[in-house]
Design a protein around this motif. Structure first.
Motif, PDB file in Angstrom:
ATOM      1  N   ASN A  16       0.827  -1.206   0.000  1.00 55.06           N
ATOM      2  CA  ASN A  16       0.000   0.000   0.000  1.00 55.06           C
ATOM      3  C   ASN A  16       0.855   1.247   0.000  1.00 55.06           C
ATOM      4  N   PHE A  33     -10.194  -7.175   8.850  1.00 55.52           N
ATOM      5  CA  PHE A  33     -10.468  -7.048   7.421  1.00 55.52           C
ATOM      6  C   PHE A  33     -11.709  -7.835   7.025  1.00 55.52           C
ATOM      7  N   CYS A  63      -9.533   2.608   6.730  1.00 53.21           N
ATOM      8  CA  CYS A  63     -10.012   1.394   7.397  1.00 53.21           C
ATOM      9  C   CYS A  63     -10.926   1.748   8.552  1.00 53.21           C
ATOM     10  N   TRP A  75     -13.220  -8.542   0.308  1.00 54.51           N
ATOM     11  CA  TRP A  75     -13.145  -7.763  -0.929  1.00 54.51           C
ATOM     12  C   TRP A  75     -13.986  -6.508  -0.815  1.00 54.51           C
ATOM     13  N   LEU A 132     -12.000  -4.075   1.224  1.00 51.69           N
ATOM     14  CA  LEU A 132     -10.946  -3.419   0.442  1.00 51.69           C
ATOM     15  C   LEU A 132     -11.551  -2.422  -0.533  1.00 51.69           C
ATOM     16  N   TYR A 144     -10.619   1.534  -0.628  1.00 49.85           N
ATOM     17  CA  TYR A 144      -9.986   2.171  -1.783  1.00 49.85           C
ATOM     18  C   TYR A 144     -10.863   3.268  -2.381  1.00 49.85           C
TER      19      TYR A 144
END
Lengths: 337, 372
Positions: A22, A97, A258, A279, A282, A286
């Protein structure tokens, strides 16, 4: 969770890889993003789509001499870039996550992350102070006053979320928001009180503004205002010292995104139920990071006193009001339904 | 928020802004005495790129000095070229053909727009917005292409000659210019005014900051957009008309507020006015020669003359003293930015560093022109 010896090692490698990738590739994303905003191509020479550019940058930064100018505080000057990086990586420990991808489920993980974020700000202060440069010093003092001003509304917003979910564990907070976006804290229509759903978007907005300011991003990049302070606290740094500061900055953005995702956007919750949760997590971070980049390349910089005015005169009163209203809504069941 | 502050002298420190600093756009050094982030005293220090332009004029012939003129202000080179050429023409009594005057007007106004576009980009860059710079460069690039087509160079044009211009313009240039006018007119409201002028952060950084009133402008001799931003409607093109400006219809943008925003608005409006001027000049462009008959070796009669033109940054004056030989006896140049910078020390007093740099950006400094 089994407690074999491999699990912590696996997580350690995973988190380091995630953080490293990252930190390197957000630089590439930023340059590509800036390129698109500015109607140009961005990096394209090194590798396909310029994808090897971060590697080239890394090699260049690592092979340069780490210059320690005369008159600086040698130890602090070397410690500061490392200090910029460590808290950001450490914060990754507590971030869930997905329900089963988390290094450690810590009961006070919200508190831990904010404690680490404050240490991250110390890096700017120490770096600026140790550099023996007036621009760096001005930058360090700016960074600290900005940090104090913006941590207050940010923490008040976190307290609001903690009051709603009744937990300071990020995993619990995300778990409480599962089952579709009407459960997310940004607009909890399915929650106990509809009135609460109306004030939470404001809370999200305040939190997001504060996280831009916390991570020192434009339009609040007072600490490294390049047209005023040259490079701020990084003025005297070259080679990997500078590289670590940059990587720390990008990692802070990742941690901020996050946190925003977990606290307000339902963590790994998927609105459609197509892919595994990680996913979606994430994807959400993003999108937030893209918003950071988008804002940076669109707006001019504010002024330090306007920045402080915004925090002390607007954000803090508003966030206190939201906290108070949330407390009332929770206490008085069925209020305004 | 310019609060004058009092503090003991031993609590201040000296901050060297420049000669290498991202906000000074050149080798300008400003010695700032600071109290925290407040400026107690600001002293501009000049001379880092002094090249003895005035002395160089005395050492060569009139024509040999010509390439020096665009090197003073590389952003609006043609105005300086024109100022010098006009001075020599007045001294030698040369009549310029009308077509040449129109071509001069068209090219110099294009150059003014390109200068203002670059200033716009650099100014927003000073305020931390990077993207508008590239949009402005995109438009400026079109002007550079057009001017390259007729003048042969892209930045330091040396296009005018005593008694005319070097090259006649062709249809390609005329259609290209008309297309450019259309393009910039469609882009100005959206890409410039919507994105930047109406931005709340920009307005808050410029409005009510950095007051320069008409009195201060008079004391320091400030001209150009700085003076018009202080509410004085003074423009050489209107007040002491030269070339074909009397035949063209244009407004002098003037804002009485005197803050950075006023100076910003003056320049943005001037871009539109310059577009109007170019459009009219293209419509009225007469046929005919572009170069008058001028003797090979120019020997103006002894005497002195002074010409002024309105450059992008203000009044550019040329005082030419001739002694009947083929070299100028003395050439005194009056450059606008030098006067515009002089008032910075007074304006910056008691200001915050970031605000002072915004004010400095609004003065539109080009350092080689200050140092000459």
């Amino acid at each position: 969770m089994d407690t074999s010896i491999w699990q912590p090692i696996l997580y350690l490698i995973g988190i380091m890889a995630f953080a490293g990738l990252n930190a390197a590739y957000l630089g590439w994303c930023e340059r590509k993003g800036a390129g698109h905003v500015q109607r140009r191509i961005g990096p394209k020479e090194v590798g396909p789509y310029g994808l090897l550019q971060p590697l080239a940058d890394g090699i260049k930064l690592m092979t340069k001499q780490l210059l320690v100018p005369q008159g600086v505080d040698g130890i602090l000057f070397r410690v500061a870039p490392i200090l910029a990086m460590i808290p950001a990586i450490t914060s990754m420990v507590a971030i869930p996550f997905s329900p089963n991808i988390q290094a450690r489920s810590i009961d006070l993980s919200v508190l831990l992350i904010f404690a680490l974020a404050s240490i991250g700000m110390m890096a700017v202060l120490i770096g600026g102070w140790a550099s023996n440069n007036k621009y760096a010093m001005i930058s360090a003092t700016r960074a600290v006053s900005q940090n104090i001003a913006y941590e207050i509304p940010m923490l008040i917003m976190v307290i609001t979320v903690v009051m709603m979910t009744g937990s300071m564990n990020l995993e619990d907070i995300a778990a409480k928001q599962q089952g579709g976006f009407w459960n997310w804290n940004i607009f909890p229509v399915a929650g106990e009180s509809v009135a609460q759903a109306l004030i939470m978007p404001v809370a999200f907005l305040i939190f997001f503004i504060c996280s831009i300011a916390e991570t020192n991003r434009a339009p609040f990049d007072m600490a490294e205002a390049e047209s005023e302070l040259i490079a701020g606290h990084m003025t005297e740094y070259g080679s990997m010292g500078f590289g670590l500061f940059m990587m720390g900055e990008y990692l802070n953005i990742v941690v901020g995104a996050c946190l925003t995702t977990i606290l307000f956007l339902g963590g790994w919750d998927c609105p459609l139920g197509l892919l595994p949760g990680v996913w979606w997590f994430l994807l959400k971070i993003y999108i937030l990071i893209f918003t950071f980049i988008w804002i940076r390349w669109t707006y001019p910089r504010t002024q330090i006193y306007k920045l402080l005015n915004l925090s002390w005169k607007v954000l803090i009163p508003f966030s206190l009001g939201i906290l108070l209203l949330t407390a009332i809504f929770i206490k008085v069941e069925g209020f305004l339904i | 928020m310019t609060v004058p502050i009092q503090c003991a002298p031993d609590e201040t420190f000296v901050l060297n802004l420049g000669p290498q600093h991202p906000a000074t756009h050149g080798v300008l050094r400003v010695k700032l005495t600071m109290d925290g982030e407040y400026i107690v005293k600001a002293e501009p220090v000049l001379g880092y790129i002094h090249r003895m332009h005035e002395k160089m004029a005395e050492d060569g012939t009139f024509a040999q000095y010509m390439p020096n003129t665009p090197r003073m202000d590389y952003l609006s080179a043609l105005s300086y070229n024109q100022g010098y050429v006009m001075a020599v023409e007045r001294a030698a009594g040369i009549e310029v053909p009308e077509r040449a005057e129109y071509i001069r007007t068209i090219t110099v106004e294009l150059n003014r727009i390109s200068s203002h576009l670059l200033w716009f980009g650099a100014f927003v860059l000073d305020l931390g917005g990077f993207t508008p710079l590239l949009y402005a460069f995109d438009d400026r690039e079109q002007i550079l292409d057009l001017l390259e087509h007729v003048t042969g160079s892209r930045l330091t044009y040396c296009y005018y000659r005593f008694g005319g211009v070097y090259n006649d313009i062709d249809d390609e240039f005329i259609t290209g210019t008309r297309e450019f006018i259309k393009r910039l007119r469609s882009r100005l409201p959206s890409l410039y005014h919507d994105l930047v002028t109406g931005n709340i952060i920009l307005i808050k950084r410029l409005k009510d900051i950095g007051f320069i009133d008409a009195d201060m402008c008079r004391r320091y001799g400030a001209t150009g957009p700085v003076l018009r931003g202080a509410g004085v409607e003074f423009d050489i093109r209107r007040n002491e008309p030269y070339s074909v400006y009397p035949e063209l219809d244009f407004d002098i943008p003037c804002y009485p507020e005197g803050d950075s925003m006023a100076r910003y608005m003056v320049r943005m409006d001037e871009i539109e006015q310059s577009l109007r001027i170019i459009e009219q000049a293209l419509d009225k462009l007469p046929d005919g020669p572009v170069q008058a008959k001028v003797p090979k070796v120019l020997k103006p009669a002894a005497g002195d003359c002074y010409t002024v033109v309105e450059a992008a940054r203000g009044t550019f004056g040329c005082r030419l003293v001739c002694d009947g030989t083929k070299n100028p006896y003395r050439l005194k140049l009056r450059s606008p930015t030098y006067s515009n910078l002089s008032l910075f020390g007074e304006v910056a007093e008691g200001m915050l560093l970031a605000d002072a740099l915004a004010v400095m950006g609004s003065l539109d400094l080009v350092i080689p022109e200050i140092d000459r």
